[in-house]
Write a protein that holds these residues in place. Structure first.
Motif, PDB file in Angstrom:
ATOM      1  N   UNK A   6       0.821  -1.207   0.000  1.00  0.00           N
ATOM      2  CA  UNK A   6       0.000   0.000   0.000  1.00  0.00           C
ATOM      3  C   UNK A   6       0.854   1.256   0.000  1.00  0.00           C
ATOM      4  N   UNK A   7       1.922   1.266   0.781  1.00  0.00           N
ATOM      5  CA  UNK A   7       2.823   2.417   0.830  1.00  0.00           C
ATOM      6  C   UNK A   7       3.503   2.637  -0.523  1.00  0.00           C
ATOM      7  N   UNK A   8       3.946   1.556  -1.152  1.00  0.00           N
ATOM      8  CA  UNK A   8       4.580   1.669  -2.475  1.00  0.00           C
ATOM      9  C   UNK A   8       3.591   2.148  -3.522  1.00  0.00           C
ATOM     10  N   UNK A   9       2.357   1.652  -3.477  1.00  0.00           N
ATOM     11  CA  UNK A   9       1.331   2.088  -4.419  1.00  0.00           C
ATOM     12  C   UNK A   9       1.027   3.566  -4.233  1.00  0.00           C
ATOM     13  N   UNK A  10       0.903   4.009  -2.992  1.00  0.00           N
ATOM     14  CA  UNK A  10       0.655   5.420  -2.714  1.00  0.00           C
ATOM     15  C   UNK A  10       1.790   6.304  -3.195  1.00  0.00           C
ATOM     16  N   UNK A  14       1.617   9.255  -6.046  1.00  0.00           N
ATOM     17  CA  UNK A  14       2.112  10.598  -5.762  1.00  0.00           C
ATOM     18  C   UNK A  14       3.116  11.054  -6.815  1.00  0.00           C
ATOM     19  N   UNK A  15       4.007  10.165  -7.221  1.00  0.00           N
ATOM     20  CA  UNK A  15       4.993  10.490  -8.263  1.00  0.00           C
ATOM     21  C   UNK A  15       4.296  10.735  -9.597  1.00  0.00           C
TER      22      UNK A  15
END
Length: 172
Positions: A6-10, A14-15
């Motif tokens: 989830x953190x990587x997807x977020x 954002x990028x």
């Protein structure tokens, strides 16, 4: 595993959103930036805010300057037990904090729409505090039953200067 996904997807979202923006500063623009430390490994996931930087850009045909202020606070508290021999235990508490304020100037060069190389300098002022508290010891190194060691250093002060060089990258 799910949290990391989830953190990587977020982060990817954002990028991707940043790719559609134009972030290169113009005259009289302000920039607020933070340096985030993301620590992983054998310890649990931990985030630390290392510093906050504020920049004001003065850009025209004659010069490209950025005035900067940087604030770097740190705080650490650690508790541990030290065993000197069987049944000889000392409880230790260490508390430390520091605060640095840096004021500086950046000279930006080049006309590339996506890159802005800069050099400059800053003056750094800081203060710090440190406290070491231990039971069953008088020197922190040897067991002494019932003794108590409390040592603190407050009001530490530092001053210095730093040279700067870097490149700002703007996605669009």
């Amino acid at each position: 595993m799910v949290r990391r996904l989830l953190l990587s997807t977020g982060l990817c979202l954002l990028i991707a959103a940043a790719q559609g923006q134009n972030y290169k500063p113009l005259n009289s623009d302000w920039s607020l930036e933070g340096t985030l430390l993301w620590q992983t490994g054998s310890a649990p996931l931990r985030f630390n805010m290392e510093e906050i930087k504020l920049r004001y850009f003065s850009i025209n045909d004659q010069h490209n300057w950025a005035y900067r202020a940087r604030l770097a606070p740190t705080f650490a508290k650690e508790s541990s037990s030290v065993t000197f021999a069987p049944l000889q235990v000392s409880e230790r508490n260490i508390t430390q904090y520091s605060l640095q304020l840096a004021l500086g100037l950046e000279k930006h060069t080049g006309n590339n729409p996506r890159l802005s190389a800069y050099y400059g300098g800053e003056l750094v002022l800081g203060t710090e505090f440190s406290e070491f508290d231990a039971t069953n010891t008088v020197d922190g190194l040897n067991f002494t039953d019932g003794a108590h060691l409390n040592s603190s250093v407050s009001g530490g002060f530092s001053a210095g200067a730093a040279g700067l060089a870097g490149i700002d990258f703007y996605p669009v």
